[in-house]
Design a protein around this motif. Sequence first.
Motif, short mmCIF file in Angstrom:
data_model
loop_
_atom_site.label_atom_id
_atom_site.label_comp_id
_atom_site.label_asym_id
_atom_site.label_seq_id
_atom_site.Cartn_x
_atom_site.Cartn_y
_atom_site.Cartn_z
N ALA A 135 46.27 26.26 22.63
CA ALA A 135 45.65 24.97 22.33
C ALA A 135 46.36 24.30 21.16
O ALA A 135 46.66 24.95 20.15
CB ALA A 135 44.17 25.17 22.00
N TYR A 136 46.59 23.00 21.30
CA TYR A 136 47.30 22.20 20.29
C TYR A 136 46.35 21.18 19.68
O TYR A 136 45.65 20.46 20.39
CB TYR A 136 48.49 21.49 20.94
N PHE A 137 46.31 21.15 18.35
CA PHE A 137 45.46 20.21 17.61
C PHE A 137 46.36 19.25 16.85
O PHE A 137 47.19 19.68 16.03
CB PHE A 137 44.54 20.98 16.65
N CYS A 138 46.18 17.96 17.08
CA CYS A 138 47.12 16.97 16.54
C CYS A 138 46.61 16.30 15.27
O CYS A 138 47.20 15.32 14.81
CB CYS A 138 47.43 15.91 17.60
N GLY A 139 45.53 16.80 14.67
CA GLY A 139 44.93 16.09 13.54
C GLY A 139 45.47 16.44 12.18
O GLY A 139 45.17 15.75 11.20
N LEU A 140 46.26 17.51 12.05
CA LEU A 140 46.74 17.94 10.75
C LEU A 140 48.14 17.39 10.47
O LEU A 140 48.75 16.75 11.31
CB LEU A 140 46.74 19.47 10.68
N SER A 141 48.64 17.70 9.27
CA SER A 141 49.94 17.18 8.86
C SER A 141 51.09 17.97 9.49
O SER A 141 52.26 17.65 9.27
CB SER A 141 50.07 17.23 7.34
N PHE A 142 50.77 19.02 10.26
CA PHE A 142 51.77 19.83 10.95
C PHE A 142 51.22 20.15 12.34
O PHE A 142 50.01 20.05 12.58
CB PHE A 142 52.05 21.13 10.17
N PRO A 143 52.07 20.54 13.31
CA PRO A 143 51.57 20.90 14.64
C PRO A 143 50.76 22.19 14.57
O PRO A 143 51.31 23.26 14.31
CB PRO A 143 52.85 21.08 15.47
N ALA A 144 49.46 22.11 14.79
CA ALA A 144 48.58 23.26 14.65
C ALA A 144 48.16 23.77 16.03
O ALA A 144 47.84 22.99 16.92
CB ALA A 144 47.34 22.88 13.84
N PHE A 145 48.15 25.09 16.18
CA PHE A 145 47.83 25.70 17.46
C PHE A 145 46.80 26.82 17.29
O PHE A 145 46.61 27.36 16.20
CB PHE A 145 49.09 26.31 18.10
N SER A 146 46.16 27.17 18.40
CA SER A 146 45.33 28.37 18.48
C SER A 146 45.60 29.03 19.82
O SER A 146 45.65 28.36 20.85
CB SER A 146 43.85 28.00 18.34
#
Length: 264
Positions: A54-65
Amino acid sequence: MISHRLLTDEAINQLTDPIHRDQHLLFYSYLTQRKEQAKFVGQYVEDKLTAVLAYFCGLSFPAFSFHCLNRENLNFKALIAFTKETIQLRQNSVCGTILCDRDLQLFQSHGLITGNPQRFLTMKHMDQSKLLDSNLAELIRENEVSDIVDFLQNGGMKFFVRSELEQYPFFGIKECGHLIAAGGFHFYDSKLVELGNIYTSPAYRGKGLAKHLTSQLTKLGRALASDVYLGVLKENQVAVHLYKSLGYEVTAEQTMVDFKLSSG
């Protein structure tokens, strides 16, 4: 037969209830509070879901889980390749996530990890009797959000989303009208709250400000939800001992990593 596709809302909802929040808090947050800003890439083998990146686009870097349902049938290389094509990040983008030990070994075996992994603790509040009776911190008003953003950014904090500061409770401690400590919620609903971005200016550390701040945030969290969590780097033993003194206990030890969607 292996196939990949973005998960539907129905598929996401089916994943939510079985998740053990104490062990997989990050992935649970993607499925719930962060769902609207996330994309869920699923791998299917014989039409059965094996894993989700899963990719989360809300942070200052590409965040995944990452969450694996069937390790035996997983084709991790194919999942990474499809995710890279689907998300289309900039070349050589450095991503971030938190992994259990087995998933860390999986990422390492494919040469994805970059930099130095850091051990990370998930902690859950268990004892309300240990909280302070404090009102030292004050609720941040809407017109002060920019001040909080500047304060956290200057302190090197990168795990907050501006919308969280605008929508969720956030507390600050001031001296002469200037912020010297702050902290708030990463997310919350009726089931859980996760505290985050608890930060004190270096010149004011050792005065117990974080303890007062965390106590107030925890009390508010316990009033809003059944469970309250926070995360902290294991190496930050000062913070770990502080949280334990307030009634928090470790529920999971994982690893925070930087990685790339291609082998190194």
